[in-house]
Design a protein around this motif. Structure first.
Motif: not given
Length: 195
Positions: A148-161
């Motif tokens: 949230a602080r150091d990237w200018n990604l907009g949306g991101h998801l945490f993915v696992t199985n």
């Protein structure tokens, strides 16, 4: 925004760990963590990787590919090291949501969400011997702040199985919410994507 257009963060230093881009020079430390954790990494990966006879040279080839993709901004891989830099504690991967692996997958939204609203899928694992100390939760909490602080990604998801139950249960104890279920061909378990 596309992941390839994002300036990657250099890394992160906390009291518990140092996160920085992985390089081929990390091969020995990374190999030790991978082999210690191989049984649960196979569940996380949904594959036979790493095989029992996986070698340092095989790992070197993997790291060469990861370092090259990082340099070319195709995907970003970070090693997680202890503060002294003498032990690998895990890895973090940021994959673009338009990566080839997702192109052949069946992605089902949970609720009213659109996959292409997200730039990155974030995967991570920690060394098996560090799970009891809940380093995975410490890392997840730090990643959430860092992204949230150091990237200018907009949306991101945490993915696992879904078959990597330890990580699913750990994420379930946070305020992250399930957004997508991802079924990849020839893999027995679904991937779960959280925001």
């Amino acid at each position: 925004m596309r992941l390839e257009n994002v300036e990657p963060a250099d890394g992160l230093t906390t009291d518990e760990f140092v996160l920085r881009p992985i390089t081929v020079a990390d091969v020995e430390l990374d190999y030790a963590a991978v082999m210690e954790s191989r049984e649960y990494l196979r569940t996380w990966e949904q594959s036979g990787w790493p095989a029992d006879d996986f070698t340092v040279d095989g790992n070197r080839a993997d790291l060469e590919g990861l370092e090259q993709r990082h340099t070319e901004r195709k995907a970003y891989t970070y090693t997680v090291l202890n503060p002294a830099g003498t032990e690998c504690l895990g890895c973090v991967y940021l994959m673009p949501t338009d990566a080839r692996s997702f192109a052949g997958a069946r992605i089902t939204p949970v609720g009213d969400h659109r996959w292409d609203d997200y730039a990155a899928a974030v995967y991570f694992w920690v060394r098996k011997s560090r799970l009891a100390a809940q380093l995975d939760r410490v890392l997840l909490d730090a990643l959430r702040t860092w992204l949230a602080r150091d990237w200018n990604l907009g949306g991101h998801l945490f993915v696992t199985n879904e078959q990597f139950t330890q990580q699913v249960e750990m994420i379930g104890r946070t305020d992250l919410e399930l957004r997508f279920e991802i079924a990849e061909p020839d893999k027995p378990g679904r991937y779960l994507a959280y925001e």
